[in-house]
Design a protein around this motif. Structure first.
Motif, PDB file in Angstrom:
ATOM      1  N   ALA A  56       0.828  -1.216   0.000  1.00 58.18           N
ATOM      2  CA  ALA A  56       0.000   0.000   0.000  1.00 58.18           C
ATOM      3  C   ALA A  56       0.860   1.264   0.000  1.00 58.18           C
ATOM      4  O   ALA A  56       0.389   2.326  -0.437  1.00 58.18           O
ATOM      5  N   SER A  57       2.104   1.157   0.459  1.00 68.60           N
ATOM      6  CA  SER A  57       2.965   2.341   0.536  1.00 68.60           C
ATOM      7  C   SER A  57       3.658   2.666  -0.781  1.00 68.60           C
ATOM      8  O   SER A  57       4.229   3.763  -0.924  1.00 68.60           O
ATOM      9  N   LEU A  58       3.628   1.758  -1.736  1.00 65.35           N
ATOM     10  CA  LEU A  58       4.450   1.920  -2.932  1.00 65.35           C
ATOM     11  C   LEU A  58       4.030   3.060  -3.858  1.00 65.35           C
ATOM     12  O   LEU A  58       4.907   3.734  -4.426  1.00 65.35           O
ATOM     13  N   PRO A  59       2.739   3.320  -4.079  1.00 66.08           N
ATOM     14  CA  PRO A  59       2.397   4.438  -4.976  1.00 66.08           C
ATOM     15  C   PRO A  59       3.009   5.770  -4.549  1.00 66.08           C
ATOM     16  O   PRO A  59       3.329   6.613  -5.396  1.00 66.08           O
ATOM     17  N   ALA A  60       3.206   5.974  -3.263  1.00 62.06           N
ATOM     18  CA  ALA A  60       3.772   7.240  -2.784  1.00 62.06           C
ATOM     19  C   ALA A  60       5.245   7.396  -3.141  1.00 62.06           C
ATOM     20  O   ALA A  60       5.785   8.502  -3.030  1.00 62.06           O
ATOM     21  N   THR A  61       5.899   6.310  -3.562  1.00 66.77           N
ATOM     22  CA  THR A  61       7.316   6.403  -3.926  1.00 66.77           C
ATOM     23  C   THR A  61       7.524   6.853  -5.363  1.00 66.77           C
ATOM     24  O   THR A  61       8.661   7.162  -5.747  1.00 66.77           O
ATOM     25  N   LEU A  62       6.464   6.882  -6.175  1.00 70.49           N
ATOM     26  CA  LEU A  62       6.625   7.218  -7.588  1.00 70.49           C
ATOM     27  C   LEU A  62       7.088   8.667  -7.747  1.00 70.49           C
ATOM     28  O   LEU A  62       6.694   9.547  -6.978  1.00 70.49           O
ATOM     29  N   GLY A 176       5.821   5.480 -17.129  1.00 72.36           N
ATOM     30  CA  GLY A 176       6.311   4.143 -17.420  1.00 72.36           C
ATOM     31  C   GLY A 176       6.132   3.204 -16.243  1.00 72.36           C
ATOM     32  O   GLY A 176       5.751   2.034 -16.420  1.00 72.36           O
ATOM     33  N   LEU A 177       6.383   3.697 -15.020  1.00 74.16           N
ATOM     34  CA  LEU A 177       6.228   2.861 -13.831  1.00 74.16           C
ATOM     35  C   LEU A 177       4.761   2.521 -13.584  1.00 74.16           C
ATOM     36  O   LEU A 177       4.437   1.404 -13.161  1.00 74.16           O
ATOM     37  N   GLU A 178       3.880   3.470 -13.845  1.00 78.18           N
ATOM     38  CA  GLU A 178       2.452   3.188 -13.675  1.00 78.18           C
ATOM     39  C   GLU A 178       1.988   2.146 -14.682  1.00 78.18           C
ATOM     40  O   GLU A 178       1.159   1.274 -14.358  1.00 78.18           O
ATOM     41  N   THR A 179       2.535   2.199 -15.893  1.00 82.39           N
ATOM     42  CA  THR A 179       2.191   1.192 -16.897  1.00 82.39           C
ATOM     43  C   THR A 179       2.656  -0.183 -16.462  1.00 82.39           C
ATOM     44  O   THR A 179       1.919  -1.184 -16.580  1.00 82.39           O
ATOM     45  N   ILE A 180       3.872  -0.273 -15.938  1.00 85.30           N
ATOM     46  CA  ILE A 180       4.393  -1.553 -15.473  1.00 85.30           C
ATOM     47  C   ILE A 180       3.558  -2.080 -14.310  1.00 85.30           C
ATOM     48  O   ILE A 180       3.216  -3.266 -14.249  1.00 85.30           O
ATOM     49  N   THR A 181       3.223  -1.191 -13.376  1.00 85.31           N
ATOM     50  CA  THR A 181       2.445  -1.598 -12.202  1.00 85.31           C
ATOM     51  C   THR A 181       1.122  -2.236 -12.603  1.00 85.31           C
ATOM     52  O   THR A 181       0.645  -3.174 -11.949  1.00 85.31           O
ATOM     53  N   ALA A 182       0.530  -1.760 -13.686  1.00 84.70           N
ATOM     54  CA  ALA A 182      -0.779  -2.250 -14.112  1.00 84.70           C
ATOM     55  C   ALA A 182      -0.711  -3.577 -14.861  1.00 84.70           C
ATOM     56  O   ALA A 182      -1.759  -4.181 -15.120  1.00 84.70           O
ATOM     57  N   VAL A 186       2.743  -8.304 -12.175  1.00 85.11           N
ATOM     58  CA  VAL A 186       3.525  -7.362 -11.370  1.00 85.11           C
ATOM     59  C   VAL A 186       2.822  -7.164 -10.032  1.00 85.11           C
ATOM     60  O   VAL A 186       1.650  -6.776  -9.975  1.00 85.11           O
ATOM     61  N   ARG A 187       3.557  -7.402  -8.959  1.00 86.62           N
ATOM     62  CA  ARG A 187       2.986  -7.306  -7.612  1.00 86.62           C
ATOM     63  C   ARG A 187       3.131  -5.918  -7.016  1.00 86.62           C
ATOM     64  O   ARG A 187       2.254  -5.447  -6.282  1.00 86.62           O
ATOM     65  N   GLY A 188       4.219  -5.266  -7.312  1.00 88.90           N
ATOM     66  CA  GLY A 188       4.431  -3.928  -6.781  1.00 88.90           C
ATOM     67  C   GLY A 188       5.687  -3.311  -7.341  1.00 88.90           C
ATOM     68  O   GLY A 188       6.642  -4.020  -7.683  1.00 88.90           O
ATOM     69  N   VAL A 189       5.704  -1.985  -7.441  1.00 87.57           N
ATOM     70  CA  VAL A 189       6.849  -1.243  -7.970  1.00 87.57           C
ATOM     71  C   VAL A 189       7.234  -0.179  -6.950  1.00 87.57           C
ATOM     72  O   VAL A 189       6.419   0.674  -6.593  1.00 87.57           O
ATOM     73  N   GLN A 190       8.468  -0.244  -6.479  1.00 86.10           N
ATOM     74  CA  GLN A 190       8.983   0.762  -5.544  1.00 86.10           C
ATOM     75  C   GLN A 190      10.058   1.578  -6.238  1.00 86.10           C
ATOM     76  O   GLN A 190      11.061   1.040  -6.702  1.00 86.10           O
ATOM     77  N   ALA A 191       9.859   2.877  -6.307  1.00 87.30           N
ATOM     78  CA  ALA A 191      10.791   3.770  -6.985  1.00 87.30           C
ATOM     79  C   ALA A 191      11.805   4.335  -6.008  1.00 87.30           C
ATOM     80  O   ALA A 191      11.507   4.601  -4.837  1.00 87.30           O
ATOM     81  N   ALA A 192      13.024   4.543  -6.501  1.00 85.99           N
ATOM     82  CA  ALA A 192      14.062   5.221  -5.734  1.00 85.99           C
ATOM     83  C   ALA A 192      13.874   6.727  -5.844  1.00 85.99           C
ATOM     84  O   ALA A 192      13.204   7.217  -6.763  1.00 85.99           O
ATOM     85  N   PRO A 193      14.467   7.496  -4.949  1.00 88.50           N
ATOM     86  CA  PRO A 193      14.368   8.957  -5.046  1.00 88.50           C
ATOM     87  C   PRO A 193      15.028   9.477  -6.319  1.00 88.50           C
ATOM     88  O   PRO A 193      15.934   8.844  -6.875  1.00 88.50           O
TER      89      PRO A 193
END
Length: 229
Positions: A56-62, A176-182, A186-193
């Motif tokens: 649930a925390s992963l979208p905030a990392t985008l 691109g990350l939102e496309t991959i997430t969908a 794909v279970r989850g995508v966590q982005a780096a700063p």
């Protein structure tokens, strides 16, 4: 005060002011890019974390729109190299995380960085071969159960169609990350700063078998024998 002494005092003050300005500009958070420190950015859940809370925390990392960053793509189940390439789509794959799935047997996570300037499909397959060589080296120096596990990993990774990719690190922007997430699988995508590079990352991907909490997996299963001949 003579003119010469005033000039000397002015020069001293100027040096002090320049020194203060340099110090302020060189400190983290002064508006420049963050310093690059190997392993300073953790991607993946903390040990013992609740899986649902982590996901649930992963979208905030985008990142902000238009900003490309490295990101850890974690999968529902292990996939082949070709399937991993398809899941990444147009995003650049920087690293592949290989792990041979054996029921109730702890196997190694093998992090393989892709070669630059090579077609992505070829680069991913070369990374599989490097993971196999690493397993072979482990099998040659370990005994007992650890040696048997490494030998089983070596055998599995020798198959080009091994479904042994549990995560990939990609670089792309928010869209691109939102496309991959969908994408299915794909279970989850966590982005780096923003500003992070591959060497900054410390990876601890969520494993497919971790469904409730991020706890160690059981290691009481039967290790399949390595093929002979």
């Amino acid at each position: 005060m003579t003119g010469r002494r005033r000039l000397a005092l002015f020069g001293v003050c100027l040096v002090v002011l320049l020194g203060v300005a340099w110090y302020a500009g060189s400190r983290p958070g002064s508006g420049g890019p963050p310093p690059s420190v190997t392993g300073s950015v953790r991607l993946g859940p903390d040990p013992g974390a609740a899986v649902a809370d982590y996901l649930a925390s992963l979208p905030a990392t985008l990142p902000e729109p238009g900003v490309a960053v490295p990101a850890l793509v974690q999968l529902h189940t292990a996939v082949t190299g070709d399937q991993a390439v398809a899941l990444a789509g147009d995003a650049a794959i920087l690293q592949v995380v290989w792990r041979v799935p054996i029921p109730r047997v702890q196997t190694a996570l093998r992090f393989e960085t892709l070669d630059a300037g090579v077609a992505v499909g070829t680069a991913v397959d070369v990374s599989r071969q490097r993971a196999q060589l690493a397993a072979q080296a482990d099998a040659s120096r370990r005994t007992g159960r650890p040696g048997a596990v490494a030998a089983a990993e070596q055998a599995a990774l020798g198959n080009a169609d091994c479904a042994c990719v549990v995560a990939v690190v990609v670089r792309t922007d928010r869209a691109g990350l939102e496309t991959i997430t969908a994408r299915a699988g794909v279970r989850g995508v966590q982005a780096a700063p923003a500003g992070a590079v591959l060497t900054d990352l410390a990876l601890a991907p969520l494993l497919p078998e971790q469904t409730d909490r991020v706890d160690p997996l059981p290691d009481d299963g039967v290790v399949p024998p390595a093929p002979t001949g």
